[in-house]
Design a protein around this motif. Structure first.
Motif, PDB file in Angstrom:
ATOM      1  N   LEU A  64       1.756   4.424  -6.951  1.00  0.00           N
ATOM      2  CA  LEU A  64       1.133   4.052  -5.680  1.00  0.00           C
ATOM      3  C   LEU A  64       1.598   4.927  -4.519  1.00  0.00           C
ATOM      4  CD1 LEU A  64       1.342   0.157  -6.026  1.00  0.00           C
ATOM      5  CD2 LEU A  64      -0.609   1.646  -6.515  1.00  0.00           C
ATOM      6  N   LYS A  65       2.221   6.062  -4.787  1.00  0.00           N
ATOM      7  CA  LYS A  65       2.638   6.959  -3.710  1.00  0.00           C
ATOM      8  C   LYS A  65       1.407   7.559  -3.013  1.00  0.00           C
ATOM      9  CE  LYS A  65       7.096   8.455  -5.561  1.00  0.00           C
ATOM     10  NZ  LYS A  65       7.906   9.630  -6.011  1.00  0.00           N
ATOM     11  N   PHE A  66       1.548   7.777  -1.692  1.00  0.00           N
ATOM     12  CA  PHE A  66       0.437   8.359  -0.928  1.00  0.00           C
ATOM     13  C   PHE A  66       1.005   9.127   0.270  1.00  0.00           C
ATOM     14  CE2 PHE A  66       1.162   4.132   0.759  1.00  0.00           C
ATOM     15  CZ  PHE A  66       1.186   4.331   2.129  1.00  0.00           C
ATOM     16  N   ASP A  67       0.137   9.914   0.894  1.00  0.00           N
ATOM     17  CA  ASP A  67       0.511  10.722   2.054  1.00  0.00           C
ATOM     18  C   ASP A  67       0.488   9.836   3.302  1.00  0.00           C
ATOM     19  OD1 ASP A  67       1.087  12.684   3.839  1.00  0.00           O
ATOM     20  OD2 ASP A  67      -0.890  13.653   3.733  1.00  0.00           O
ATOM     21  N   ASP A  68       1.585   9.837   4.052  1.00  0.00           N
ATOM     22  CA  ASP A  68       1.682   8.990   5.251  1.00  0.00           C
ATOM     23  C   ASP A  68       1.210   9.680   6.516  1.00  0.00           C
ATOM     24  OD1 ASP A  68       3.703  10.790   5.437  1.00  0.00           O
ATOM     25  OD2 ASP A  68       5.281   9.348   5.923  1.00  0.00           O
ATOM     26  N   PHE A  69       0.669  10.872   6.413  1.00  0.00           N
ATOM     27  CA  PHE A  69       0.127  11.610   7.551  1.00  0.00           C
ATOM     28  C   PHE A  69       1.173  11.742   8.662  1.00  0.00           C
ATOM     29  CE2 PHE A  69      -3.501   9.662   5.454  1.00  0.00           C
ATOM     30  CZ  PHE A  69      -4.295  10.774   5.213  1.00  0.00           C
ATOM     31  N   ALA A  70       2.289  12.325   8.288  1.00  0.00           N
ATOM     32  CA  ALA A  70       3.395  12.608   9.225  1.00  0.00           C
ATOM     33  C   ALA A  70       3.930  11.349   9.882  1.00  0.00           C
ATOM     34  CB  ALA A  70       2.947  13.614  10.274  1.00  0.00           C
ATOM     35  N   GLY A  71       4.035  10.280   9.086  1.00  0.00           N
ATOM     36  CA  GLY A  71       4.631   9.043   9.587  1.00  0.00           C
ATOM     37  C   GLY A  71       3.681   8.133  10.320  1.00  0.00           C
ATOM     38  N   ARG A  72       2.416   8.531  10.467  1.00  0.00           N
ATOM     39  CA  ARG A  72       1.454   7.688  11.180  1.00  0.00           C
ATOM     40  C   ARG A  72       1.005   6.501  10.341  1.00  0.00           C
ATOM     41  NH1 ARG A  72      -3.307  11.111  13.571  1.00  0.00           N
ATOM     42  NH2 ARG A  72      -3.690   9.060  14.525  1.00  0.00           N
ATOM     43  N   LEU A  73       0.985   6.632   9.029  1.00  0.00           N
ATOM     44  CA  LEU A  73       0.574   5.539   8.141  1.00  0.00           C
ATOM     45  C   LEU A  73       1.826   4.947   7.503  1.00  0.00           C
ATOM     46  CD1 LEU A  73      -1.844   4.031   6.998  1.00  0.00           C
ATOM     47  CD2 LEU A  73      -1.961   5.703   5.146  1.00  0.00           C
ATOM     48  N   LYS A  74       2.320   3.830   8.090  1.00  0.00           N
ATOM     49  CA  LYS A  74       3.582   3.251   7.641  1.00  0.00           C
ATOM     50  C   LYS A  74       3.432   2.511   6.310  1.00  0.00           C
ATOM     51  CE  LYS A  74       5.468   2.735  12.288  1.00  0.00           C
ATOM     52  NZ  LYS A  74       6.037   1.811  13.286  1.00  0.00           N
ATOM     53  N   TYR A  75       2.381   1.751   6.178  1.00  0.00           N
ATOM     54  CA  TYR A  75       2.147   1.025   4.916  1.00  0.00           C
ATOM     55  C   TYR A  75       0.692   0.588   4.854  1.00  0.00           C
ATOM     56  CZ  TYR A  75       2.948  -2.959   8.048  1.00  0.00           C
ATOM     57  OH  TYR A  75       2.895  -3.838   9.101  1.00  0.00           O
ATOM     58  N   LEU A  76       0.278   0.269   3.641  1.00  0.00           N
ATOM     59  CA  LEU A  76      -1.059  -0.276   3.396  1.00  0.00           C
ATOM     60  C   LEU A  76      -0.923  -1.765   3.082  1.00  0.00           C
ATOM     61  CD1 LEU A  76      -2.408   2.534   1.043  1.00  0.00           C
ATOM     62  CD2 LEU A  76      -2.853   2.298   3.498  1.00  0.00           C
ATOM     63  N   THR A  77      -1.877  -2.565   3.537  1.00  0.00           N
ATOM     64  CA  THR A  77      -1.817  -4.021   3.361  1.00  0.00           C
ATOM     65  C   THR A  77      -2.957  -4.480   2.467  1.00  0.00           C
ATOM     66  OG1 THR A  77      -0.808  -4.307   5.536  1.00  0.00           O
ATOM     67  CG2 THR A  77      -1.776  -6.241   4.511  1.00  0.00           C
ATOM     68  N   LEU A  78      -2.609  -5.291   1.470  1.00  0.00           N
ATOM     69  CA  LEU A  78      -3.583  -5.901   0.565  1.00  0.00           C
ATOM     70  C   LEU A  78      -3.443  -7.420   0.629  1.00  0.00           C
ATOM     71  CD1 LEU A  78      -3.200  -3.691  -2.644  1.00  0.00           C
ATOM     72  CD2 LEU A  78      -4.940  -3.477  -0.867  1.00  0.00           C
ATOM     73  N   THR A  79      -4.506  -8.118   0.338  1.00  0.00           N
ATOM     74  CA  THR A  79      -4.477  -9.583   0.254  1.00  0.00           C
ATOM     75  C   THR A  79      -4.850 -10.081  -1.135  1.00  0.00           C
ATOM     76  OG1 THR A  79      -6.764  -9.673   1.068  1.00  0.00           O
ATOM     77  CG2 THR A  79      -4.990  -9.894   2.699  1.00  0.00           C
ATOM     78  N   GLU A  80      -5.146  -9.168  -2.035  1.00  0.00           N
ATOM     79  CA  GLU A  80      -5.500  -9.547  -3.406  1.00  0.00           C
ATOM     80  C   GLU A  80      -4.395  -9.066  -4.338  1.00  0.00           C
ATOM     81  OE1 GLU A  80      -9.247  -7.856  -4.267  1.00  0.00           O
ATOM     82  OE2 GLU A  80     -10.307  -8.912  -2.655  1.00  0.00           O
ATOM     83  N   ALA A  81      -3.689 -10.050  -4.924  1.00  0.00           N
ATOM     84  CA  ALA A  81      -2.548  -9.704  -5.768  1.00  0.00           C
ATOM     85  C   ALA A  81      -2.961  -9.076  -7.087  1.00  0.00           C
ATOM     86  CB  ALA A  81      -1.709 -10.952  -6.039  1.00  0.00           C
ATOM     87  N   ASN A  82      -4.197  -9.299  -7.509  1.00  0.00           N
ATOM     88  CA  ASN A  82      -4.613  -8.777  -8.820  1.00  0.00           C
ATOM     89  C   ASN A  82      -4.948  -7.296  -8.775  1.00  0.00           C
ATOM     90  OD1 ASN A  82      -6.903  -8.971  -7.282  1.00  0.00           O
ATOM     91  ND2 ASN A  82      -8.088 -10.148  -8.785  1.00  0.00           N
ATOM     92  N   ARG A  83      -4.863  -6.663  -7.593  1.00  0.00           N
ATOM     93  CA  ARG A  83      -5.173  -5.254  -7.509  1.00  0.00           C
ATOM     94  C   ARG A  83      -4.032  -4.392  -8.030  1.00  0.00           C
ATOM     95  NH1 ARG A  83      -8.970  -3.833  -3.629  1.00  0.00           N
ATOM     96  NH2 ARG A  83      -8.689  -1.718  -4.488  1.00  0.00           N
ATOM     97  N   VAL A  84      -2.792  -4.922  -8.006  1.00  0.00           N
ATOM     98  CA  VAL A  84      -1.626  -4.158  -8.453  1.00  0.00           C
ATOM     99  C   VAL A  84      -0.884  -4.975  -9.504  1.00  0.00           C
ATOM    100  CG1 VAL A  84      -1.373  -2.939  -6.259  1.00  0.00           C
ATOM    101  CG2 VAL A  84      -0.172  -5.100  -6.606  1.00  0.00           C
ATOM    102  N   TRP A  85       0.023  -4.306 -10.193  1.00  0.00           N
ATOM    103  CA  TRP A  85       0.860  -5.000 -11.183  1.00  0.00           C
ATOM    104  C   TRP A  85       1.802  -5.972 -10.484  1.00  0.00           C
ATOM    105  CZ3 TRP A  85       6.168  -5.230 -11.740  1.00  0.00           C
ATOM    106  CH2 TRP A  85       6.646  -5.778 -12.942  1.00  0.00           C
ATOM    107  N   MET A  86       1.954  -7.190 -11.061  1.00  0.00           N
ATOM    108  CA  MET A  86       2.803  -8.219 -10.477  1.00  0.00           C
ATOM    109  C   MET A  86       3.818  -8.696 -11.517  1.00  0.00           C
ATOM    110  SD  MET A  86       1.982  -8.852  -7.324  1.00  0.00           S
ATOM    111  CE  MET A  86       2.748 -10.443  -7.160  1.00  0.00           C
TER     112      MET A  86
END
Length: 454
Positions: free
Chosen positions: A105-127
């Motif tokens: 799930l690594k991604f480019d943060d655009f020089a620190g401008r994108l701190k994190y991504l937010t999801l509300t569906e737990a089934n999208r990633v491994w739990m």
């Protein structure tokens, strides 16, 4: 003419400044729109169809596939609504958090401008397949929206947070109830992944937080401890975490509701000792009323507690208080029996005195008759049945009897001629002294008793 040119230039500068501000605002807005579009592109890039499989667990340390995935856990205790002694359970509301590293799930943060991504569906990633092993009931909070979120950080770290309410089992030892302390646990374990694949760890620093205004009815949260509780079964060893919550029962409630009323009932039962022994209805009604009230109090206390095989501290207290009340009722029965015995003895003594008086009157008449004769001779030895001989024999026995030392208790009891009155007087002193001795032993035993002795 010069003033008009200067005003024109000023207005022209203002228009240029406003136009520049509008252009910069529109550019910033477009940048934000473009930035949000970049977030969407990043999500599609890392979670797009055919690019991420939520069924496969993340790699372990340093990306090694063979090592176990490490999941760090921390939680916030928001409230504890109740601790049920009868069902041996407690209810708690938590903010539960898990954090692990998924390099996919690594991604480019655009020089620190994108701190994190937010999801509300737990089934999208491994739990992680974590479950609460001592849970009885539980539910999520979905008002107004589901209270859950997933944050994905640029380095592939995943933070999962959810608010849940649980009813958990809490086996209790009630030997010292209500002077006891209880330890209730919160256990979290992996259901399917063994320790070779998944390991739960407490987050370093402060893994468990408790809200400052936590209020518990009848209890106080003294402290909490975190520990590990890995379990081995036929299918392997599973990682497990636990939190031990130490609760101290508030004694003031039970002092007001149980101990003081029981003491008052016992003292009221002693009023019977100060009533006249002839007041049979008053003494009987007082004894029966206090006995029934004490029995009702005892049954009400036991109704709120589970039926356990051992004796609790409250059982000792209510049992002894009930015994004192019952003993006061039995004391009146003994007084009533002694009173009737005293009356029977007095009637016998009265009959005997009447017979002795009649015999003495007959002897006096015989002496008067003999004194009229001139040559009447008095016998040298009196007959054993002669009243005068009996009286002299008693006087001789009194003089010949050994003199005993005066006893203060006997001297004091001699002031009360009947046995029934003596029983009442002795009970007035004995019952309070024995009850005070019982209180001394009871409180010294249960207040200073170590929990480990149980």
């Amino acid at each position: 003419m010069k003033m008009s040119k200067s005003k024109t230039r000023t207005l022209h500068c203002l228009w240029l400044f406003l136009l520049a501000c509008l252009c910069s605002a529109s550019l910033a807005n477009n940048a934000k729109i473009n930035f949000r579009e970049k977030e969407k592109k990043v999500l599609d890039q890392i979670l797009g169809q055919g690019k991420y499989d939520a069924r496969i667990r993340p790699s372990g340390i340093n990306g090694t596939v063979d090592s176990a995935t490490r999941v760090f856990v921390n939680l916030l205790v928001r409230s504890i609504s109740k601790i049920d002694d009868y069902k041996m359970e407690y209810s708690v509301q938590l903010t539960f958090r898990e954090q692990w590293l998924d390099e996919r799930l690594k991604f480019d943060d655009f020089a620190g401008r994108l701190k994190y991504l937010t999801l509300t569906e737990a089934n999208r990633v491994w739990m992680p397949d974590l479950f609460f092993s001592n849970e009885k009931e539980g539910h999520f909070h979905n008002i107004i929206m589901p209270n859950v979120y997933i944050r994905i950080f640029p380095n592939g770290s995943v933070l999962y947070s959810i608010r849940i309410s649980l009813t958990l089992a809490c086996p209790m030892n009630l030997k010292l109830y209500p002077l006891d302390r209880q330890v209730c646990s919160l256990r979290m374990a992996s259901y399917g992944w063994t320790t070779a694949d998944l390991v739960f760890l407490w987050k370093e620093g402060d893994p468990v937080q408790v809200v400052k205004n936590l209020h518990l009815p009848r209890f106080t949260l003294e402290k909490f401890l975190t520990d590990y509780c890995n379990s081995k079964t036929n299918t392997g060893e599973y990682s497990c975490l636990k939190v031990d919550l130490l609760f101290k029962r508030e004694f003031s409630y039970y002092l007001i509701q149980i101990y003081i009323p029981c003491c008052m009932l016992v003292i009221v039962s002693w009023v019977s000792f100060w009533l006249d022994q002839g007041a049979v209805p008053a003494r009987v009604s007082l004894g029966v009323t206090t006995l029934l009230t004490m029995a009702t109090q005892t049954s009400g206390i036991n109704a709120s507690l589970p039926p356990v095989s051992y004796t609790k501290a409250i059982d000792v207290w209510t049992g002894v208080c009930l015994t004192f009340v019952f003993g006061a009722l039995l004391e009146f029965a003994l007084v009533n029996y002694a009173s009737r015995s005293d009356m029977h003895r007095e009637s016998i003594k009265k009959k005997r005195r009447d017979m002795e008086q009649a015999s003495m009157d007959a002897a006096s008449d015989l002496l008067d008759t003999d004194s009229n004769a001139t040559f009447a001779m008095k016998p040298l030895v009196r007959h054993p049945g002669d009243p005068l001989a009996l009286e002299k024999l008693r006087q001789c026995e009194v003089h010949m009897a050994p003199q005993k030392r005066p006893n203060c208790c006997r001297t004091w009891l001699s002031k009360f001629p009947t046995r029934s009155k003596r029983i009442d007087v002795i009970s007035r002193i004995t019952f309070p002294l024995v009850f005070a001795l019982f209180n001394l032993v009871y409180w010294s035993t249960y207040l200073f008793r170590d929990e480990e002795e149980n």
